[in-house]
Design a protein around this motif. Structure first.
Motif, PDB file in Angstrom:
ATOM      1  N   LEU A  54     -10.793   7.534   8.623  1.00 20.78           N
ATOM      2  CA  LEU A  54     -10.359   8.449   7.555  1.00 20.78           C
ATOM      3  C   LEU A  54      -8.915   8.890   7.775  1.00 20.78           C
ATOM      4  CD1 LEU A  54     -13.317  10.916   6.887  1.00 20.78           C
ATOM      5  CD2 LEU A  54     -12.204   9.433   5.241  1.00 20.78           C
ATOM      6  N   THR A  55      -8.595   9.228   9.023  1.00 20.16           N
ATOM      7  CA  THR A  55      -7.241   9.661   9.356  1.00 20.16           C
ATOM      8  C   THR A  55      -6.239   8.550   9.081  1.00 20.16           C
ATOM      9  OG1 THR A  55      -8.161  11.095  11.063  1.00 20.16           O
ATOM     10  CG2 THR A  55      -5.814  10.662  11.172  1.00 20.16           C
ATOM     11  N   ALA A  56      -6.612   7.316   9.454  1.00 16.29           N
ATOM     12  CA  ALA A  56      -5.731   6.177   9.208  1.00 16.29           C
ATOM     13  C   ALA A  56      -5.528   5.961   7.707  1.00 16.29           C
ATOM     14  CB  ALA A  56      -6.306   4.922   9.859  1.00 16.29           C
ATOM     15  N   GLU A  57      -6.607   6.106   6.943  1.00 16.01           N
ATOM     16  CA  GLU A  57      -6.533   5.940   5.486  1.00 16.01           C
ATOM     17  C   GLU A  57      -5.615   6.997   4.873  1.00 16.01           C
ATOM     18  OE1 GLU A  57      -7.784   4.587   1.582  1.00 16.01           O
ATOM     19  OE2 GLU A  57      -8.375   3.736   3.487  1.00 16.01           O
ATOM     20  N   LEU A  58      -5.778   8.249   5.300  1.00 14.15           N
ATOM     21  CA  LEU A  58      -4.978   9.342   4.738  1.00 14.15           C
ATOM     22  C   LEU A  58      -3.501   9.224   5.117  1.00 14.15           C
ATOM     23  CD1 LEU A  58      -7.348  12.405   5.248  1.00 14.15           C
ATOM     24  CD2 LEU A  58      -6.888  11.168   3.138  1.00 14.15           C
ATOM     25  N   SER A  59      -3.226   8.671   6.292  1.00 13.30           N
ATOM     26  CA  SER A  59      -1.830   8.558   6.723  1.00 13.30           C
ATOM     27  C   SER A  59      -1.048   7.555   5.879  1.00 13.30           C
ATOM     28  CB  SER A  59      -1.760   8.179   8.202  1.00 13.30           C
ATOM     29  OG  SER A  59      -2.285   6.891   8.397  1.00 13.30           O
ATOM     30  N   THR A  60      -1.747   6.628   5.203  1.00 10.00           N
ATOM     31  CA  THR A  60      -1.052   5.663   4.350  1.00 10.00           C
ATOM     32  C   THR A  60      -0.816   6.203   2.939  1.00 10.00           C
ATOM     33  OG1 THR A  60      -3.129   4.649   3.620  1.00 10.00           O
ATOM     34  CG2 THR A  60      -2.093   3.727   5.599  1.00 10.00           C
ATOM     35  N   MET A  61      -1.474   7.320   2.589  1.00  6.89           N
ATOM     36  CA  MET A  61      -1.386   7.853   1.229  1.00  6.89           C
ATOM     37  C   MET A  61      -0.241   8.852   1.110  1.00  6.89           C
ATOM     38  SD  MET A  61      -5.426   8.504   0.698  1.00  6.89           S
ATOM     39  CE  MET A  61      -5.329   8.881  -1.022  1.00  6.89           C
ATOM     40  N   THR A  62       0.218   9.082  -0.130  1.00  6.44           N
ATOM     41  CA  THR A  62       1.256  10.087  -0.363  1.00  6.44           C
ATOM     42  C   THR A  62       0.562  11.421  -0.636  1.00  6.44           C
ATOM     43  OG1 THR A  62       1.318   9.491  -2.686  1.00  6.44           O
ATOM     44  CG2 THR A  62       2.983   8.510  -1.263  1.00  6.44           C
TER      45      THR A  62
END
Length: 130
Positions: A62-70
């Motif tokens: 989840l953290t990895a996914e959120l780090s790619t989002m604006t």
């Protein structure tokens, strides 16, 4: 006996382990109900799951996914840039942002006090004080 508080870390933010995953995701600026629901479906997390029940491996994903989002500061900056662009072009919407008035056709004859209060905090620039 009460168990000690074990915070769950997502993008550097500490959340209580009893907090709903959906609410934890929505607490980030730029993540709404639909997007958080889509992310939870992607990682097969139950809609009413709590952070303490989610596997650490999934939290990392989840953290990895959120780090790619604006989200957060990037999203705030994009909104501010859009407002600044409207003001520079001299559009009606830009002028209303600058004056602290409602922008999207809301009623202003009687119910404007709340909009003026809210716009003073969020929008940069000059505002008329009441």
């Amino acid at each position: 006996m009460v168990s000690p508080h074990n915070p769950v870390h997502i993008l550097g933010v500490n959340f209580h382990e009893l907090k709903l995953v959906k609410k934890a995701l929505e607490s980030f600026y730029g993540l709404g109900p639909q997007l958080s629901q889509r992310i939870m479906a992607k990682y097969t997390i139950h809609p009413r799951a709590r952070l303490g029940t989610v596997a650490p491996k999934t939290i990392t994903a989840l953290t990895a996914e959120l780090s790619t989002m604006t989200i957060e500061n990037d999203a705030r900056r994009i909104v501010q840039d859009n407002i600044k662009r409207l003001r520079d072009m001299g559009t009606i919407r830009g002028r209303r942002h600058a004056m602290g008035l409602p922008v999207r056709g809301q009623r202003t004859r009687t119910q404007i006090q709340t909009a003026r209060k809210l716009n003073q905090l969020e929008r940069g620039g000059t505002h008329s004080k009441i």
